[in-house]
Motif scaffolding. Structure first.
Motif, PDB file in Angstrom:
ATOM      1  N   THR A  31       2.166   0.861  -3.126  1.00 33.15           N
ATOM      2  CA  THR A  31       2.302  -0.564  -3.400  1.00 33.15           C
ATOM      3  C   THR A  31       1.398  -1.372  -2.468  1.00 33.15           C
ATOM      4  OG1 THR A  31       4.114  -0.826  -1.830  1.00 33.15           O
ATOM      5  CG2 THR A  31       4.712  -0.254  -4.096  1.00 33.15           C
ATOM      6  N   ILE A  32       1.343  -2.660  -2.730  1.00 28.46           N
ATOM      7  CA  ILE A  32       0.548  -3.551  -1.892  1.00 28.46           C
ATOM      8  C   ILE A  32       1.067  -3.518  -0.457  1.00 28.46           C
ATOM      9  CG2 ILE A  32      -0.028  -5.977  -1.485  1.00 28.46           C
ATOM     10  CD1 ILE A  32      -0.063  -6.354  -4.527  1.00 28.46           C
ATOM     11  N   ALA A  62       0.101 -11.467  -6.334  1.00 29.75           N
ATOM     12  CA  ALA A  62       0.886 -10.335  -6.809  1.00 29.75           C
ATOM     13  C   ALA A  62       2.036 -10.094  -5.841  1.00 29.75           C
ATOM     14  CB  ALA A  62       0.010  -9.088  -6.909  1.00 29.75           C
ATOM     15  N   PRO A  63       3.175  -9.610  -6.341  1.00 30.59           N
ATOM     16  CA  PRO A  63       4.284  -9.288  -5.446  1.00 30.59           C
ATOM     17  C   PRO A  63       3.924  -8.082  -4.573  1.00 30.59           C
ATOM     18  CG  PRO A  63       4.798  -8.613  -7.688  1.00 30.59           C
ATOM     19  CD  PRO A  63       3.504  -9.369  -7.748  1.00 30.59           C
ATOM     20  N   ASP A  65       5.561  -5.538  -3.880  1.00 31.97           N
ATOM     21  CA  ASP A  65       6.029  -4.239  -4.379  1.00 31.97           C
ATOM     22  C   ASP A  65       5.281  -3.793  -5.642  1.00 31.97           C
ATOM     23  OD1 ASP A  65       7.096  -6.155  -6.032  1.00 31.97           O
ATOM     24  OD2 ASP A  65       9.110  -5.315  -6.060  1.00 31.97           O
ATOM     25  N   GLN A  66       4.190  -4.474  -5.981  1.00 28.81           N
ATOM     26  CA  GLN A  66       3.401  -4.099  -7.156  1.00 28.81           C
ATOM     27  C   GLN A  66       2.632  -2.798  -6.886  1.00 28.81           C
ATOM     28  OE1 GLN A  66       0.983  -7.087  -9.118  1.00 28.81           O
ATOM     29  NE2 GLN A  66      -0.722  -5.642  -9.200  1.00 28.81           N
ATOM     30  N   PRO A  67       2.703  -1.824  -7.791  1.00 30.74           N
ATOM     31  CA  PRO A  67       1.922  -0.592  -7.610  1.00 30.74           C
ATOM     32  C   PRO A  67       0.425  -0.863  -7.763  1.00 30.74           C
ATOM     33  CG  PRO A  67       3.609  -0.322  -9.307  1.00 30.74           C
ATOM     34  CD  PRO A  67       3.586  -1.758  -8.933  1.00 30.74           C
ATOM     35  N   GLN A  69      -3.677   0.337  -8.405  1.00 33.41           N
ATOM     36  CA  GLN A  69      -4.502   1.221  -9.208  1.00 33.41           C
ATOM     37  C   GLN A  69      -5.728   1.604  -8.399  1.00 33.41           C
ATOM     38  OE1 GLN A  69      -5.404  -0.657 -12.927  1.00 33.41           O
ATOM     39  NE2 GLN A  69      -3.265  -1.063 -13.394  1.00 33.41           N
ATOM     40  N   ASP A  72      -8.613  -0.810  -6.439  1.00 32.07           N
ATOM     41  CA  ASP A  72      -8.096  -2.166  -6.266  1.00 32.07           C
ATOM     42  C   ASP A  72      -8.540  -2.730  -4.922  1.00 32.07           C
ATOM     43  OD1 ASP A  72      -6.845  -2.678  -8.636  1.00 32.07           O
ATOM     44  OD2 ASP A  72      -4.821  -2.226  -7.942  1.00 32.07           O
TER      45      ASP A  72
END
Length: 114
Positions: A31-32, A62-63, A65-67, A69, A72
């Motif tokens: 996640t981020i 973006a939150p 907890d965003q996965p 890619q 990125d």
């Protein structure tokens, strides 16, 4: 690139015209928040605070907890130092009414509005 590893870049601008950038290899599904923690950002900038809306991917909020890619670019944003409305008002007052606006820069002899 392996199917189990992501290549992610984490960037932060501690001040104007300065850029801190680190490229990481992270496991798939990271996640981020995990990318920021793995980058060592907090150790390099202990005075900086990660605000809830202070990070994004490729310029989009973006939150945390965003996965991520593969490929990125995680951007950590600083808080605003001045209100944009106040800054615009001060610029307008400094330039004056004739030096501001859409048609302030027109060629000599041109009609108004062109």
């Amino acid at each position: 690139m392996s199917d189990q590893v992501l290549s992610v870049t984490v960037v932060f601008a501690p001040a104007q015209r300065q850029l801190w950038e680190v490229t990481l290899k992270l496991p798939l599904g990271s996640t981020i928040r995990q990318a920021i923690d793995a980058s060592g950002w907090q150790a390099n900038f202990p005075e900086a605070v990660l605000e809830p809306a202070g990070a994004g991917v490729w310029g989009r909020k973006a939150p945390l907890d965003q996965p991520l890619q593969d490929q990125d670019r995680v951007e950590i944003w600083r808080g605003l130092t001045v209100d944009p409305k106040v800054a615009r008002r001060e610029r307008f007052n400094k330039q004056g009414a004739r030096g501001a606006g859409l048609f302030a820069q027109r060629r000599a002899g041109a009609k108004s509005g062109y």
